[in-house]
Design a protein around this motif. Structure first.
Motif, PDB file in Angstrom:
ATOM      1  N   LEU A 254       7.347   0.443  -1.685  1.00 55.16           N
ATOM      2  CA  LEU A 254       6.123  -0.244  -1.290  1.00 55.16           C
ATOM      3  C   LEU A 254       5.856  -0.055   0.202  1.00 55.16           C
ATOM      4  N   ASP A 255       6.907  -0.144   1.010  1.00 61.18           N
ATOM      5  CA  ASP A 255       6.759   0.127   2.443  1.00 61.18           C
ATOM      6  C   ASP A 255       6.206   1.528   2.674  1.00 61.18           C
ATOM      7  N   ALA A 256       6.727   2.494   1.925  1.00 62.08           N
ATOM      8  CA  ALA A 256       6.270   3.879   2.080  1.00 62.08           C
ATOM      9  C   ALA A 256       4.798   4.011   1.694  1.00 62.08           C
ATOM     10  N   ALA A 257       4.383   3.315   0.632  1.00 58.46           N
ATOM     11  CA  ALA A 257       2.986   3.366   0.203  1.00 58.46           C
ATOM     12  C   ALA A 257       2.066   2.783   1.275  1.00 58.46           C
ATOM     13  N   MET A 258       2.489   1.675   1.881  1.00 56.76           N
ATOM     14  CA  MET A 258       1.672   1.064   2.936  1.00 56.76           C
ATOM     15  C   MET A 258       1.630   1.956   4.168  1.00 56.76           C
ATOM     16  N   HIS A 259       2.721   2.658   4.443  1.00 56.24           N
ATOM     17  CA  HIS A 259       2.730   3.550   5.601  1.00 56.24           C
ATOM     18  C   HIS A 259       1.781   4.721   5.389  1.00 56.24           C
ATOM     19  N   ARG A 260       1.727   5.246   4.169  1.00 54.75           N
ATOM     20  CA  ARG A 260       0.779   6.328   3.880  1.00 54.75           C
ATOM     21  C   ARG A 260      -0.658   5.846   4.100  1.00 54.75           C
ATOM     22  N   GLN A 261      -0.929   4.609   3.683  1.00 50.06           N
ATOM     23  CA  GLN A 261      -2.272   4.067   3.872  1.00 50.06           C
ATOM     24  C   GLN A 261      -2.550   3.827   5.362  1.00 50.06           C
ATOM     25  N   TRP A 262      -1.519   3.476   6.108  1.00 53.17           N
ATOM     26  CA  TRP A 262      -1.641   3.303   7.560  1.00 53.17           C
ATOM     27  C   TRP A 262      -2.092   4.614   8.203  1.00 53.17           C
ATOM     28  N   ILE A 263      -1.467   5.719   7.791  1.00 54.92           N
ATOM     29  CA  ILE A 263      -1.842   7.034   8.320  1.00 54.92           C
ATOM     30  C   ILE A 263      -3.284   7.361   7.951  1.00 54.92           C
ATOM     31  N   TYR A 264      -3.656   7.100   6.701  1.00 54.09           N
ATOM     32  CA  TYR A 264      -5.032   7.346   6.260  1.00 54.09           C
ATOM     33  C   TYR A 264      -6.016   6.548   7.098  1.00 54.09           C
ATOM     34  N   ARG A 265      -5.694   5.272   7.360  1.00 52.63           N
ATOM     35  CA  ARG A 265      -6.600   4.394   8.111  1.00 52.63           C
ATOM     36  C   ARG A 265      -6.869   4.957   9.510  1.00 52.63           C
ATOM     37  N   LEU A 266      -5.805   5.406  10.178  1.00 48.84           N
ATOM     38  CA  LEU A 266      -5.968   5.902  11.536  1.00 48.84           C
ATOM     39  C   LEU A 266      -6.597   7.293  11.578  1.00 48.84           C
ATOM     40  N   ALA A 267      -6.352   8.094  10.553  1.00 46.64           N
ATOM     41  CA  ALA A 267      -6.816   9.484  10.582  1.00 46.64           C
ATOM     42  C   ALA A 267      -8.225   9.664  10.048  1.00 46.64           C
ATOM     43  N   SER A 268      -8.659   8.785   9.126  1.00 41.53           N
ATOM     44  CA  SER A 268      -9.893   9.065   8.395  1.00 41.53           C
ATOM     45  C   SER A 268     -11.008   8.031   8.583  1.00 41.53           C
ATOM     46  N   LEU A 269     -10.692   6.875   9.149  1.00 40.22           N
ATOM     47  CA  LEU A 269     -11.699   5.819   9.260  1.00 40.22           C
ATOM     48  C   LEU A 269     -12.153   5.652  10.707  1.00 40.22           C
ATOM     49  N   ASN A 270     -13.417   5.234  10.874  1.00 42.99           N
ATOM     50  CA  ASN A 270     -13.901   4.955  12.220  1.00 42.99           C
ATOM     51  C   ASN A 270     -13.424   3.579  12.677  1.00 42.99           C
ATOM     52  N   ALA A 271     -13.757   3.199  13.883  1.00 40.85           N
ATOM     53  CA  ALA A 271     -13.218   1.969  14.472  1.00 40.85           C
ATOM     54  C   ALA A 271     -13.549   0.740  13.635  1.00 40.85           C
ATOM     55  N   LEU A 272     -14.796   0.596  13.221  1.00 40.29           N
ATOM     56  CA  LEU A 272     -15.193  -0.570  12.423  1.00 40.29           C
ATOM     57  C   LEU A 272     -14.454  -0.594  11.095  1.00 40.29           C
ATOM     58  N   GLN A 273     -14.322   0.559  10.467  1.00 36.34           N
ATOM     59  CA  GLN A 273     -13.626   0.645   9.187  1.00 36.34           C
ATOM     60  C   GLN A 273     -12.134   0.354   9.341  1.00 36.34           C
ATOM     61  N   ARG A 274     -11.533   0.825  10.431  1.00 32.85           N
ATOM     62  CA  ARG A 274     -10.102   0.583  10.652  1.00 32.85           C
ATOM     63  C   ARG A 274      -9.795  -0.910  10.737  1.00 32.85           C
ATOM     64  N   VAL A 275     -10.543  -1.592  11.576  1.00 32.81           N
ATOM     65  CA  VAL A 275     -10.298  -3.027  11.743  1.00 32.81           C
ATOM     66  C   VAL A 275     -10.597  -3.767  10.442  1.00 32.81           C
ATOM     67  N   SER A 276     -11.683  -3.400   9.781  1.00 38.52           N
ATOM     68  CA  SER A 276     -12.038  -4.047   8.506  1.00 38.52           C
ATOM     69  C   SER A 276     -10.945  -3.810   7.470  1.00 38.52           C
ATOM     70  N   HIS A 277     -10.444  -2.589   7.398  1.00 38.17           N
ATOM     71  CA  HIS A 277      -9.393  -2.247   6.434  1.00 38.17           C
ATOM     72  C   HIS A 277      -8.121  -3.030   6.742  1.00 38.17           C
ATOM     73  N   PHE A 278      -7.756  -3.117   8.016  1.00 38.93           N
ATOM     74  CA  PHE A 278      -6.567  -3.878   8.405  1.00 38.93           C
ATOM     75  C   PHE A 278      -6.712  -5.347   8.018  1.00 38.93           C
ATOM     76  N   LEU A 279      -7.877  -5.921   8.236  1.00 40.89           N
ATOM     77  CA  LEU A 279      -8.104  -7.326   7.878  1.00 40.89           C
ATOM     78  C   LEU A 279      -8.057  -7.517   6.365  1.00 40.89           C
ATOM     79  N   CYS A 280      -8.635  -6.593   5.611  1.00 44.60           N
ATOM     80  CA  CYS A 280      -8.592  -6.673   4.139  1.00 44.60           C
ATOM     81  C   CYS A 280      -7.154  -6.567   3.638  1.00 44.60           C
TER      82      CYS A 280
END
Length: 249
Positions: free
Chosen positions: A129-155
């Motif tokens: 599960l940690d590994a799955a969240m880390h993959r999503q962490w990489i996706y968030r930083l690499a593929s989302l803009n600033a508003l999307q990153r913060v929104s995704h982190f909050l979600c």
């Protein structure tokens, strides 16, 4: 019980007997003040910790001194279970806030692996599960803009706190500064402030002090492109995490 939240509302369930075994493997409970290094990179360890209260990070320090978080941990997370197999970590584990942790000696985890294969598989699930969240962490930083990153982190944080009963569904505690959020989302303080203002003015959520009030969960989820599949929640909790409140078969 200290381990009550480890598997709550997850796809991998744990029996009362297994929970009792896990409780019995706790060596002691320890507290650390905010900013403490709990596990230092490269130092051999013979214990792993389960977060009971507060927030913890795993991070890597860059040569220029900047801290790069690679994970945020909430209560119920088995923070450094990786250390059981690796014996030393390639990153630091630190207290973001004042924390309380339950300490497990690797010798007792070894006994669980040898005698309780079902529970051992469930602990393995936590590292996956940690590994799955880390993959999503990489996706968030690499593929989302600033508003999307913060929104995704909050979600994501809302969904994880829902899973342990620490979110009401429309509000949750988040004892992080804008600088902390900036580090997590790889943004400057100024950028984070601008994004939080936009989220508030758009009627999506309001981050004030150490609390987040969700004003429009479905809208926030859509803005974030958030799908909680990688958190492996049970169907009911996953539905609540994206604002669906109807019956789930």
């Amino acid at each position: 019980m200290l381990t009550e939240n480890v598997f709550r509302n997850r796809a991998a369930v744990i029996s009362n007997a297994e929970r009792s075994l896990l409780e019995g493997a706790i060596s002691h409970v320890q507290t650390y003040p905010a900013g403490s290094l709990v596990v230092r990179q490269g130092v051999p360890v013979d214990i792993s910790t389960l977060l009971v209260k507060g927030l913890m990070t795993r991070h890597v320090d860059a040569p220029d001194g900047r801290r790069h978080p690679v994970a945020l941990h909430v209560p119920g997370d088995f923070v450094d279970l990786h250390a059981y197999a690796l014996k030393k970590l390639d990153h630091d584990v630190a207290a973001l806030t004042d924390i309380t942790v339950a300490v497990f000696r690797h010798a007792l985890l070894e006994e669980i692996q040898a005698t309780e294969p079902g529970l051992a598989r469930r602990l393995w699930f936590l590292t996956l599960l940690d590994a799955a969240m880390h993959r999503q962490w990489i996706y968030r930083l690499a593929s989302l803009n600033a508003l999307q990153r913060v929104s995704h982190f909050l979600c994501e944080t809302h969904a994880r706190l829902l899973a342990i009963g620490a979110s009401e569904g429309h509000a949750f505690p988040l004892p992080m500064t804008q600088a902390d959020i900036g580090e997590v989302c790889s943004l400057t303080n100024v950028h984070v402030n601008r994004v939080l203002r936009e989220l508030r003015e758009s009627g999506l959520c309001n981050v004030r002090g150490a609390n987040v009030q969700i004003l429009d969960l479905k809208g926030l989820v859509e803005r974030a492109r958030f799908d909680p599949h990688y958190l492996y929640l049970n169907p009911q909790t996953a539905a609540r995490a994206v604002g669906h409140t109807g019956n789930i078969l």
